[in-house]
Design a protein around this motif. Structure first.
Motif, short mmCIF file in Angstrom:
data_model
loop_
_atom_site.label_atom_id
_atom_site.label_comp_id
_atom_site.label_asym_id
_atom_site.label_seq_id
_atom_site.Cartn_x
_atom_site.Cartn_y
_atom_site.Cartn_z
N LEU A 7 1.13 -1.09 0.11
CA LEU A 7 0.27 -0.42 -0.31
C LEU A 7 0.87 1.05 -0.32
CD1 LEU A 7 -2.75 0.70 0.46
CD2 LEU A 7 -2.48 0.96 2.28
N GLU A 8 0.48 2.22 -0.31
CA GLU A 8 1.02 3.55 -1.39
C GLU A 8 0.47 4.18 -0.87
OE1 GLU A 8 2.71 5.02 -4.46
OE2 GLU A 8 3.55 2.45 -5.03
N GLY A 9 0.72 4.67 0.69
CA GLY A 9 -0.27 5.87 1.14
C GLY A 9 -1.34 5.81 2.23
N ASP A 10 -2.26 5.75 2.84
CA ASP A 10 -2.87 5.39 3.70
C ASP A 10 -4.36 4.17 3.79
OD1 ASP A 10 -2.07 7.03 5.76
OD2 ASP A 10 -2.67 8.69 5.90
N PHE A 11 -4.46 4.53 2.55
CA PHE A 11 -5.59 3.81 2.27
C PHE A 11 -5.98 3.21 0.77
CE2 PHE A 11 -7.58 7.39 1.85
CZ PHE A 11 -8.33 6.75 1.75
N ARG A 48 -19.68 -1.80 0.20
CA ARG A 48 -18.84 -0.77 -0.06
C ARG A 48 -17.87 -0.49 -1.45
NH1 ARG A 48 -17.35 1.74 5.38
NH2 ARG A 48 -17.21 -0.50 5.21
N ARG A 49 -17.95 0.08 -2.47
CA ARG A 49 -17.60 0.10 -3.34
C ARG A 49 -16.10 0.62 -3.91
NH1 ARG A 49 -22.31 1.15 -7.41
NH2 ARG A 49 -21.91 2.76 -6.53
N THR A 50 -16.24 1.64 -2.60
CA THR A 50 -15.37 2.81 -2.29
C THR A 50 -14.41 2.16 -0.93
OG1 THR A 50 -16.71 4.53 -1.76
CG2 THR A 50 -15.92 4.60 -4.10
N CYS A 51 -15.29 1.70 -0.35
CA CYS A 51 -14.61 0.93 1.48
C CYS A 51 -12.93 1.45 0.85
CB CYS A 51 -14.84 -0.91 1.69
SG CYS A 51 -14.22 -1.17 3.01
N LYS A 52 -13.10 2.10 1.89
CA LYS A 52 -11.21 2.09 2.47
C LYS A 52 -10.20 1.24 2.86
CE LYS A 52 -11.86 6.93 2.43
NZ LYS A 52 -11.63 7.68 3.80
N ILE A 53 -9.53 1.09 2.26
CA ILE A 53 -8.68 -0.70 2.46
C ILE A 53 -7.13 -0.03 2.54
CG2 ILE A 53 -7.63 -3.01 1.84
CD1 ILE A 53 -11.06 -2.37 1.86
N ARG A 54 -7.02 -0.42 4.15
CA ARG A 54 -5.73 0.08 4.98
C ARG A 54 -4.78 -1.17 5.35
NH1 ARG A 54 -7.36 4.76 6.25
NH2 ARG A 54 -9.56 5.38 6.78
N ALA A 67 -3.56 -9.80 0.57
CA ALA A 67 -3.22 -9.62 2.00
C ALA A 67 -2.52 -8.04 1.49
CB ALA A 67 -2.29 -10.14 2.44
N VAL A 68 -3.25 -6.97 2.11
CA VAL A 68 -2.44 -5.74 1.88
C VAL A 68 -2.20 -5.13 2.95
CG1 VAL A 68 -3.12 -3.18 1.79
CG2 VAL A 68 -4.69 -4.68 1.29
N MET A 69 -0.11 -4.84 2.93
CA MET A 69 0.57 -4.83 3.71
C MET A 69 0.72 -3.12 3.66
SD MET A 69 0.71 -7.92 3.61
CE MET A 69 2.47 -8.51 4.42
N ALA A 70 1.73 -2.91 4.61
CA ALA A 70 2.02 -1.59 4.26
C ALA A 70 3.08 -1.23 3.71
CB ALA A 70 3.03 -0.87 5.65
N GLU A 71 3.18 -0.12 3.08
CA GLU A 71 4.58 -0.20 2.38
C GLU A 71 5.93 -0.24 2.19
OE1 GLU A 71 5.80 3.40 -2.28
OE2 GLU A 71 4.68 4.10 0.49
#
Length: 77
Positions: A7-11, A48-54, A67-71
């Motif tokens: 992930l680049e940025g917060d979400f 929610r299609r625009t749900c913010k994934i973090r 699996a969403v990882m921090a950059e």
């Protein structure tokens, strides 16, 4: 299939994540997939299609697990 997404940025919005990971061909197709109830976020159906994934969240659809990882930022001493 398990995919890691840095992930680049917060979400990132859910439909964009699906597009960038190659699950769908376009953001519109991602929105349609989410609207059908075919996507789970952390084990729960997400509509929610625009749900913010973090970072730290897991998105699943059609046998694909993202699996969403921090950059990973380079360490500067």
């Amino acid at each position: 299939m398990v995919t890691e997404f840095a992930l680049e940025g917060d979400f990132i919005e859910l439909h964009q994540l699906l597009k960038l990971c190659g699950v769908v061909d376009s953001g519109g197709a991602g929105k349609a997939l989410v609207s059908r109830g075919a996507v789970r976020v952390d084990g729960a159906v997400e509509l929610r299609r625009t749900c913010k994934i973090r970072a730290g969240q897991v998105v699943e659809t059609g046998g694909v697990r993202i699996a969403v990882m921090a950059e990973r930022r380079p360490h500067h001493p």
